[in-house]
Design an enzyme around this catalytic site. Structure first.
Site, PDB file in Angstrom:
ATOM      1  N   LYS A  57      -0.875  -9.920   8.281  1.00 21.61           N
ATOM      2  CA  LYS A  57      -0.733  -9.571   9.762  1.00 21.61           C
ATOM      3  C   LYS A  57      -1.266 -10.757  10.423  1.00 21.61           C
ATOM      4  O   LYS A  57      -2.554 -11.451  10.155  1.00 21.61           O
ATOM      5  CB  LYS A  57      -1.437  -8.280  10.091  1.00 21.61           C
ATOM      6  CG  LYS A  57      -1.161  -7.244   9.161  1.00 21.61           C
ATOM      7  CD  LYS A  57       0.419  -6.716   9.667  1.00 21.61           C
ATOM      8  CE  LYS A  57       0.784  -5.589   9.010  1.00 21.61           C
ATOM      9  NZ  LYS A  57       2.108  -5.213   8.616  1.00 21.61           N
ATOM     10  N   GLN A  77      -7.969   0.115  -1.309  1.00 23.31           N
ATOM     11  CA  GLN A  77      -6.529  -0.309  -1.198  1.00 23.31           C
ATOM     12  C   GLN A  77      -6.431  -1.301  -1.520  1.00 23.31           C
ATOM     13  O   GLN A  77      -7.470  -2.316  -1.723  1.00 23.31           O
ATOM     14  CB  GLN A  77      -5.883   0.153   0.207  1.00 23.31           C
ATOM     15  CG  GLN A  77      -6.846  -0.728   1.305  1.00 23.31           C
ATOM     16  CD  GLN A  77      -6.400  -0.099   2.795  1.00 23.31           C
ATOM     17  OE1 GLN A  77      -6.256   0.985   2.753  1.00 23.31           O
ATOM     18  NE2 GLN A  77      -6.661  -0.976   3.645  1.00 23.31           N
ATOM     19  N   ASP A 116       1.433  -4.682   3.701  1.00 22.79           N
ATOM     20  CA  ASP A 116       0.303  -5.589   3.355  1.00 22.79           C
ATOM     21  C   ASP A 116      -0.684  -4.578   2.525  1.00 22.79           C
ATOM     22  O   ASP A 116      -1.690  -5.401   1.994  1.00 22.79           O
ATOM     23  CB  ASP A 116      -0.482  -6.314   4.655  1.00 22.79           C
ATOM     24  CG  ASP A 116      -0.925  -5.545   5.668  1.00 22.79           C
ATOM     25  OD1 ASP A 116      -0.640  -4.326   5.768  1.00 22.79           O
ATOM     26  OD2 ASP A 116      -1.945  -5.789   6.326  1.00 22.79           O
ATOM     27  N   ASP A 146     -13.918   3.344   4.098  1.00 23.53           N
ATOM     28  CA  ASP A 146     -12.690   3.580   4.996  1.00 23.53           C
ATOM     29  C   ASP A 146     -11.455   4.781   4.729  1.00 23.53           C
ATOM     30  O   ASP A 146     -11.179   4.748   3.602  1.00 23.53           O
ATOM     31  CB  ASP A 146     -11.872   2.133   4.838  1.00 23.53           C
ATOM     32  CG  ASP A 146     -10.766   1.752   5.886  1.00 23.53           C
ATOM     33  OD1 ASP A 146     -10.938   1.553   6.949  1.00 23.53           O
ATOM     34  OD2 ASP A 146      -9.611   1.905   5.337  1.00 23.53           O
ATOM     35  N   GLU A 206     -15.501   7.478   7.084  1.00 26.61           N
ATOM     36  CA  GLU A 206     -14.557   7.073   8.364  1.00 26.61           C
ATOM     37  C   GLU A 206     -13.415   7.807   8.402  1.00 26.61           C
ATOM     38  O   GLU A 206     -12.222   7.376   7.902  1.00 26.61           O
ATOM     39  CB  GLU A 206     -14.228   5.715   8.369  1.00 26.61           C
ATOM     40  CG  GLU A 206     -13.654   5.112   9.655  1.00 26.61           C
ATOM     41  CD  GLU A 206     -12.321   4.505   9.706  1.00 26.61           C
ATOM     42  OE1 GLU A 206     -11.387   4.307  10.402  1.00 26.61           O
ATOM     43  OE2 GLU A 206     -11.590   4.839   8.395  1.00 26.61           O
ATOM     44  N   TYR A 221      -7.549  -9.187  13.351  1.00 30.48           N
ATOM     45  CA  TYR A 221      -6.700 -10.147  13.025  1.00 30.48           C
ATOM     46  C   TYR A 221      -6.758 -11.380  13.126  1.00 30.48           C
ATOM     47  O   TYR A 221      -6.009 -12.660  12.998  1.00 30.48           O
ATOM     48  CB  TYR A 221      -5.373  -9.556  13.704  1.00 30.48           C
ATOM     49  CG  TYR A 221      -4.769  -8.202  13.410  1.00 30.48           C
ATOM     50  CD1 TYR A 221      -4.556  -7.855  12.119  1.00 30.48           C
ATOM     51  CD2 TYR A 221      -5.026  -7.394  14.321  1.00 30.48           C
ATOM     52  CE1 TYR A 221      -4.323  -6.147  11.962  1.00 30.48           C
ATOM     53  CE2 TYR A 221      -4.748  -5.994  14.412  1.00 30.48           C
ATOM     54  CZ  TYR A 221      -4.249  -5.411  12.944  1.00 30.48           C
ATOM     55  OH  TYR A 221      -4.166  -4.360  12.819  1.00 30.48           O
TER      56      TYR A 221
END
Lengths: 657, 657
Positions: free
Chosen positions: A247, A307, A342, A378, A407, A520
């Protein structure tokens, strides 16, 4: 056939508290936090009961305490765990045969029972004592038998000897004793119950604008963070960042070649969840960062996001861990119609799930091996709950001091269940609770219901994902109010520091997050700005350290202010009492009338008491229940007072005359 | 090794309600009373879930219902048991794989996903459908496979066909399904949930003053009791009464030869707990009494007091069932320094306890064999709870329509535990709750907490043991108020009739009970006195029968009256709404302002509504929230209104113009 006493009991244990979900999950405490056990137990008729609390540290010692009757068939006792790990407590109760006999004997005597009656009853007492003697060691056996003889010879005075009870109580054969189920207690490191977290992106820590900083650059920010009084430094993921579908700025679907990508798109051919990004200086830089933090008394928390980017080594080495589409391609994350190309989620239900679960657990173990045992996890709610239950139990057995922050911004039942099954800290809805009613109701839910036994809120006024409109429009006063609320309502809180202290208020046009989001891109911050909120952070964190009332969650009491824009509450821990008044209106001065429940606060109506103004540095003398309060957000939207229950000596007050 | 789905599940059931004490004890319902099941269940990520309710009648059929999502991860369903006995219900949940796929497919389509994407996803859908087909019978298998083919051939419209879901839902292999524990439900006879009890001493039923009546005399009172609208006729113990230490008038320690003694001193050489007192006409008279009651639609309740007079046959035949003092004499009942020499308690812990327990259970079974299955159990809290748990389970297995009323006036935990372990009805603290706050708080505890699931209050304004000062001093108005309160607050209530309807107000000088207590002497009553409260009893019981709102306990709402002496509440069942206003001041007129929550009551602010004055026989039209109420206790201390939600047609109102 067993005796009657082994087969049924006259005692019913009607309740044992505290417990979570009927005892299926542990209650949580930190070292030094007391467990106040309350048990209900009943027996037919007029007999008395003994109730005992048995506390076992799993793999450790067992302690026994007597519970004390507190009226209405309730019994209480308190224990304070002093080391981390898993405990179990259990209540045991039996009919106090000797105590019941003695009590009735006394009532007979006092009621003027004839001598013949007392003589007959003494023989019953002797029989009970004798049955106890069987359990006693020789020396005490002799003493007990002396009482038995005295009773048998009709010595009424002997029956009233208070020594007897102390002597025999511990030899009670406890016929017909019953035990409650064992209730688990998870005892955590004190930082799980009280800590100030500071989040920043280490890659933004360079002195030079736009430059990708290393963890060595970031380590140079640690003294400043320590000086602001934080306990935990939390870093977003520090792993290599994938290239495919990277990204760009502001979550643009494609990145320019020089754009760094999102740290949550984890993994390149160079490494995955157990590697450190090259541009951050690699593993050695991390080790140096942790060592610096250690020296400063700061703890490092890592972000674990389970992930992969499409470039993660596991995508090629273990493709069976990912879900395939019917065309054979790996399924990327999506919530139709939204796509996150992504990121590849794991297939926790794949045939090779055991190896996958083991590998994911090993990620945590890897970092624990490098001296890090605080993790911000996460999106745990998008992974199976059973995985977390399995994984956290094993990690905590390895290190009972480890702390896991969930989270999970999702529906309440899932957030609460994640806490039940092992997360030590949880993100909350605090960020979206901005009106007085919202705050009061939410804090009551967290502190006045059974939730307080297992769910430890970690209050964040902002995160990289969330810049609430209230902050964005309310500017500096809103930032101060929300910071003070987070830091005083909850003993555990955190702040995504740099944009907060510099009062960055530019929201993304479409989303409730920062524009030019640091997720980002690399940002550059002024790390020592006296006009920022850094001095406020330092002051509030010092106040937290100096006031035990702010280090706990349970004793919080909201006060009537006669103004929905003014929220007031006091927190109390033993002699320490802190009164907080915060305006929720970042624009106009607000005035209200504060009503103090003086008795509950331990104050008298006709005696003046002193308030130390902890933010302003002043002192005040108040008297009585009603006080006019006035907060101008442009001056200071929050007031924190330490209320002194006893006046200082007059000599201290010369400034007041 | 089992498949992953057999080993762990993605679903956690977080709660299942209603239940009692974590499901250890059954919830209670009467036939026809619905069980509204609420379950919480969560799954990771965005998948949908199916939740099913399974209801099993123990020894009977199993029924399955789907639960409906009601938001926030909650699911609800309702079942209505239609026969008495023990049931168990259980919640089962699994990931709705096809439903989740179809939901996401629709979102892709609506979100404008490209055709290639939809084609790939269709193949996934086909695979799921195919896995379901394995469970389908041949005809449906063919239909499902037709859909599989359509999906495989890329037919997007087929995927949206609503028929598919209905076709496949019941063939879901339910991979990874989880089940809650089973929760027991005890379903009782409707009289356990709604009944009016009438207590009288049959020996006082003679026409001639001072004469010992027989049960045949007593049977002649039954038509009058039926006409007053009662459901259950409760008789104090009818057994032979012991001679040794027989109590005289007013509990005098000795009786004159002609004094009848207390019916609770049970047993002579002529018989014990399974005999009927000779002077009452013996067993045959009882049988005739029960037959007469049956014909009138009345049910007979017997009083079972598990204790013996010193003359009871068991004292000689089974001396091992009694506790001995050290001098070898049997221990009489006592609460030092008080002595009750006319009563021997049983030793439930004796060596021969099994035979004793069996014999005591057989007492109930004996009377059940003679057509009586309602029992008022005397002082159950002075017998072991374990005995009742054992005994009631067996008796209910024998006759699930049996009803047991616990006469336990003791501490709350014991009263609630007796209800949990099997008593269908319970005496309460109602008798001592006389102020508005006391009544409101107590009724809320009984109806708004989990207590309502297992504890069925039976409200008594008086008993032979209790004449409260409020009644004794308040006279007729107090008697009317308390009767109306008992009969309208609780669907089950009772009254010790004769002295209540004749407003006997003479208290014993030392005790909170009637002077010249009927427990120790024969009284003579006027059984048809229009100036007594008999007409009120008849009217109120008719109102109860005609208004379903008064036949239930849960929907009761207290109203603001701006006067602590005026209590007001409404009860509602479907379209039936009854408003009750009662003055608690038996002396002076009281005035208040009643505020009606019109929306909650289903009424509109600007539309008049009609009230039928159920006690006075008038009709009123009210409009709006606030209404002045005025009650003169000398005229009528209570008002009962049926509130009609819809106005009658104008023609009905000519009397109003």
């Amino acid at each position: 056939m067993k005796s009657a006493q082994d087969r049924w009991s006259r005692i019913y244990i009607t309740s044992v508290e505290p417990r979570v979900h009927n005892g299926s999950w542990p209650i949580k405490r930190a070292i030094g936090q007391p467990v106040h056990v309350r048990a209900g137990a009943i027996v037919d008729g007029h007999d008395r009961m003994c109730a005992q609390l048995r506390i076992t540290q799993i793999g450790g010692a067992t302690e026994e305490l007597m519970l004390t009757p507190s009226g209405n068939d309730e019994y209480t006792a308190t224990f304070v765990p002093d080391s981390p790990g898993r405990y179990a407590y259990q209540v045991r109760a039996w009919v106090d045969r000797y105590g019941s006999w003695q009590h009735q004997f006394n009532r007979r005597r006092e009621g003027g029972a004839p001598e013949e009656e007392l003589q007959v009853e003494l023989l019953d007492g002797a029989a009970i004592l004798e049955s106890y003697a069987a359990n006693a060691p020789l020396a005490e056996l002799t003493q007990i038998m002396a009482f038995v003889e005295a009773y048998r010879s009709g010595n009424v005075e002997a029956a009233l000897d208070p020594k007897t009870m102390a002597l025999v109580r511990r030899h009670d054969p406890q016929l017909g004793a019953v035990e409650s189920e064992a209730i688990a207690v998870e005892v955590d490191h004190p930082l799980a119950a009280c800590a100030a977290w500071y989040e920043f992106f280490p890659r933004s820590a360079a002195d030079k604008d736009g430059q990708h900083a290393t963890l060595d650059d970031a380590a140079r920010r640690l003294p400043g963070i320590r000086d602001m009084g934080f306990d935990v430094v939390y870093l977003p993921p520090i792993h290599p960042i994938g290239y495919q579908f990277r990204k760009g700025k502001d979550n643009h679907p494609t990145a320019r070649p020089d754009e760094p990508g999102s740290p949550w798109a984890i993994g390149t051919e160079g490494g995955g969840h157990t590697s450190v990004h090259e541009d951050l200086g690699g593993m050695e830089a991390l080790d140096r960062f942790v060592a610096t933090a250690d020296k400063l008394g700061l703890r490092v928390a890592l972000d674990i996001a389970l992930q992969c980017s499409p470039d993660h080594p596991w995508v090629t080495s273990n493709p069976q861990w990912f879900r395939k589409r019917a065309d054979g391609t790996i399924r990327y994350a999506e919530n139709p119609p939204k796509k996150y190309q992504d990121v590849y989620p794991f297939d926790f239900e794949c045939k090779d799930w055991r190896a996958l679960w083991e590998a994911l657990k090993n990620v945590f173990e890897f970092w624990m091996g490098r001296g890090i045992n605080i993790f911000r996890v996460d999106n745990p709610h998008t992974k199976p709950l059973a995985f977390w239950e399995w994984c956290l139990a094993r990690l905590k057995a390895l290190d009972p001091n480890a702390i896991f922050l969930a989270e999970a911004f999702t529906r309440p039942k899932t957030m609460y269940t994640l806490a039940k099954l092992g997360f030590n800290n949880s993100y909350t809805y605090f960020t979206w609770r901005n009106t007085k009613d919202e705050i009061v109701n939410y804090v009551r839910e967290l502190t006045r219901t059974n939730v307080v036994e297992y769910f430890r809120p970690n209050f964040w006024p902002n995160t990289p994902d969330i810049l609430h409109e209230y902050l964005a429009t309310g500017g500096r006063p809103a930032h101060i109010s929300r910071f003070v609320l987070a830091a005083t309502l909850s003993p555990v809180y955190g702040v995504y520091g740099p944009p907060y202290e510099h009062i960055v208020c530019v929201q993304h046009p479409d989303r409730e997050e920062y524009a030019d989001n640091e997720k980002y891109e690399i940002r550059n911050w002024n790390w020592n700005d006296p006009h920022s909120l850094q001095p406020l952070f330092a002051r509030v964190n010092r106040i937290r350290r100096e006031n035990p009332a702010l280090q706990q969650l349970r004793e919080i009491h909201f006060l009537n202010t006669r103004n929905p824009n003014l929220i007031a509450y006091y927190k109390v821990a033993d002699a320490n009492l802190v009164l907080c008044v915060v305006t929720l209106d970042p624009y106009q001065e607000q005035k209200g009338t504060l009503t103090l429940p003086l008795e509950a606060m331990g104050l008298a109506d006709h005696t003046p008491f002193q308030l130390d103004d902890l933010l302003g540095g002043n002192n005040y003398i108040w008297q009585g229940r009603k006080h006019t309060i006035r907060l101008d957000p442009k001056v200071m939207p929050a007031q924190l007072y330490r209320v002194r229950k006893r006046m200082r000596t007059e000599a201290d007050f010369d400034y007041y005359n």
